[in-house]
Motif scaffolding. Structure first.
Motif, PDB file in Angstrom:
ATOM      1  N   UNK A   1       4.621 -12.275   1.585  1.00  0.00           N
ATOM      2  CA  UNK A   1       5.334 -11.081   1.124  1.00  0.00           C
ATOM      3  C   UNK A   1       4.357 -10.085   0.495  1.00  0.00           C
ATOM      4  N   UNK A   2       3.441 -10.609  -0.323  1.00  0.00           N
ATOM      5  CA  UNK A   2       2.467  -9.755  -1.010  1.00  0.00           C
ATOM      6  C   UNK A   2       1.554  -9.069  -0.004  1.00  0.00           C
ATOM      7  N   UNK A   3       1.027  -9.841   0.947  1.00  0.00           N
ATOM      8  CA  UNK A   3       0.124  -9.270   1.946  1.00  0.00           C
ATOM      9  C   UNK A   3       0.844  -8.241   2.816  1.00  0.00           C
ATOM     10  N   UNK A   4       2.075  -8.530   3.191  1.00  0.00           N
ATOM     11  CA  UNK A   4       2.834  -7.581   4.008  1.00  0.00           C
ATOM     12  C   UNK A   4       3.090  -6.283   3.249  1.00  0.00           C
ATOM     13  N   UNK A   5       3.270  -6.391   1.942  1.00  0.00           N
ATOM     14  CA  UNK A   5       3.471  -5.182   1.143  1.00  0.00           C
ATOM     15  C   UNK A   5       2.212  -4.321   1.140  1.00  0.00           C
ATOM     16  N   UNK A   6       1.037  -4.966   1.037  1.00  0.00           N
ATOM     17  CA  UNK A   6      -0.224  -4.227   1.133  1.00  0.00           C
ATOM     18  C   UNK A   6      -0.325  -3.536   2.497  1.00  0.00           C
ATOM     19  N   UNK A   7       0.002  -4.293   3.554  1.00  0.00           N
ATOM     20  CA  UNK A   7      -0.120  -3.752   4.903  1.00  0.00           C
ATOM     21  C   UNK A   7       0.863  -2.599   5.125  1.00  0.00           C
ATOM     22  N   UNK A   8       2.038  -2.720   4.529  1.00  0.00           N
ATOM     23  CA  UNK A   8       3.029  -1.653   4.651  1.00  0.00           C
ATOM     24  C   UNK A   8       2.490  -0.343   4.095  1.00  0.00           C
ATOM     25  N   UNK A   9       1.794  -0.439   2.961  1.00  0.00           N
ATOM     26  CA  UNK A   9       1.208   0.764   2.376  1.00  0.00           C
ATOM     27  C   UNK A   9       0.022   1.258   3.203  1.00  0.00           C
TER      28      UNK A   9
ATOM     29  N   UNK B   1      -3.345   6.884   8.406  1.00  0.00           N
ATOM     30  CA  UNK B   1      -3.707   6.821   9.834  1.00  0.00           C
ATOM     31  C   UNK B   1      -4.975   6.029  10.108  1.00  0.00           C
ATOM     32  N   UNK B   2      -6.008   6.232   9.297  1.00  0.00           N
ATOM     33  CA  UNK B   2      -7.276   5.531   9.506  1.00  0.00           C
ATOM     34  C   UNK B   2      -7.082   4.016   9.418  1.00  0.00           C
ATOM     35  N   UNK B   3      -6.376   3.553   8.372  1.00  0.00           N
ATOM     36  CA  UNK B   3      -6.155   2.122   8.197  1.00  0.00           C
ATOM     37  C   UNK B   3      -5.159   1.587   9.222  1.00  0.00           C
ATOM     38  N   UNK B   4      -4.181   2.394   9.581  1.00  0.00           N
ATOM     39  CA  UNK B   4      -3.202   1.965  10.581  1.00  0.00           C
ATOM     40  C   UNK B   4      -3.890   1.586  11.892  1.00  0.00           C
ATOM     41  N   UNK B   5      -4.824   2.428  12.332  1.00  0.00           N
ATOM     42  CA  UNK B   5      -5.528   2.162  13.585  1.00  0.00           C
ATOM     43  C   UNK B   5      -6.320   0.867  13.497  1.00  0.00           C
ATOM     44  N   UNK B   6      -6.960   0.633  12.363  1.00  0.00           N
ATOM     45  CA  UNK B   6      -7.738  -0.594  12.198  1.00  0.00           C
ATOM     46  C   UNK B   6      -6.841  -1.823  12.165  1.00  0.00           C
ATOM     47  N   UNK B   7      -5.694  -1.695  11.490  1.00  0.00           N
ATOM     48  CA  UNK B   7      -4.766  -2.820  11.437  1.00  0.00           C
ATOM     49  C   UNK B   7      -4.183  -3.131  12.817  1.00  0.00           C
ATOM     50  N   UNK B   8      -3.842  -2.105  13.546  1.00  0.00           N
ATOM     51  CA  UNK B   8      -3.227  -2.296  14.857  1.00  0.00           C
ATOM     52  C   UNK B   8      -4.188  -2.936  15.865  1.00  0.00           C
TER      53      UNK B   8
END
Length: 288
Positions: free
Chosen positions: A56-64, A69-76
């Motif tokens: 839950x904690x990690x998903x909350x970090x990822x949600x933010x 955009x920069x982090x979204x691309x890296x996560x995806x």
């Protein structure tokens, strides 16, 4: 529930659970015992934040992070890893996830989401407390530790019924560990309130207590749920929460023994702690 005799405490393997208000020395003593090299330190809050709420904690970090955009691309593209660095002495990731209810513009959560996360914490805390017996065995069989200290969270009194002799959590814990209440004075309570006022932190509350405080706060401040200042609400609630918890801790003390925060503050090593508990067991019914 049978208390050890003072002689048995001195000679047998020692298993204790420390409970009481946050800030009165539970983690300090647990760390002191761990530092002696002879004790296994089991932190309930650490277990909650890693085993039961880590995702839950990690998903909350990822949600933010996904909002950037920069982090979204890296996560995806699985190019970065995001996780919490929770530790015995740093429970900030867990506190941040629990959050505070109120105005989103001020960092608050909608009250329904806040209640959802509170419920997640309740289930995680109960599970982590019941895991204690497993860790007693694990500490002995895997690492060779005979002595064991369970450092419980301040909200333990919110997830058990100390007046129920068949409470499953308290029966399990008191059958395997000596329950030790670190009791604070009115002066300690006042200092905790002052400390909290300077740096308010998320907490867990019983559902009925939270609802009563939320309803009363909205009426007293004449605000809507979306306009609540999150820090002001938890400051307003904190002293009430301490008053709500005190009789619950006192009832839990009947399942073990009581020492005072002053006695704990004076301890410098494991030998001092062992002597204090042996002294307390000489007359466990005496007021501390």
């Amino acid at each position: 529930m049978t208390l050890p005799t003072p002689d048995a405490w001195r000679t047998d393997p020692k298993r204790v659970l420390l409970f009481g208000m946050s800030g009165l020395g539970k983690t300090h003593i647990a760390s002191l015992l761990r530092g002696s090299g002879d004790w296994f330190h089991y932190s309930v809050d650490y277990r909650i934040g890693t085993r039961y709420m880590g995702e839950h904690i990690a998903d909350n970090f990822k949600r933010e992070a996904m909002k950037v955009p920069f982090l979204r691309e890296l996560l995806m593209t699985d190019s970065v890893h995001i996780g919490s660095n929770i530790a015995f002495e740093n429970l900030a990731p867990l506190s941040t996830y629990l959050g505070k209810p109120g105005d989103p513009a001020k960092g608050g959560l909608p009250i329904d989401e806040y209640r959802h996360r509170q419920d997640q914490h309740r289930h995680a805390e109960i599970a982590s407390l019941l895991d204690t017996t497993h860790f007693i065995r694990r500490a002995g069989e895997l690492y060779g530790y005979a002595n064991f200290v369970c450092d419980s969270g301040g909200s333990i009194c919110e997830v058990v019924d100390p007046d129920d002799p068949d409470d499953p959590v308290l029966r399990e814990l008191s059958s395997n560990l000596l329950m030790v209440w670190i009791k604070g004075s009115e002066a300690h309570t006042a200092e905790l309130v002052r400390r909290f006022d300077r740096a308010p932190k998320p907490m867990y509350y019983q559902p009925a207590f939270l609802t009563a405080c939320w309803t009363a706060y909205l009426a007293e401040k004449d605000v809507t749920e979306a306009r609540v200042d999150p820090d002001d609400f938890i400051r307003w609630t904190y002293a009430r929460a301490l008053a709500h918890r005190q009789p619950r801790y006192a009832a839990m003390a009947r399942w073990g023994v009581t020492v005072t925060a002053e006695q704990v503050a004076g301890l410098r090593d494991a030998e001092g702690f062992n002597a204090l508990i042996a002294q307390t067991l000489e007359n466990p019914a005496a007021p501390a």
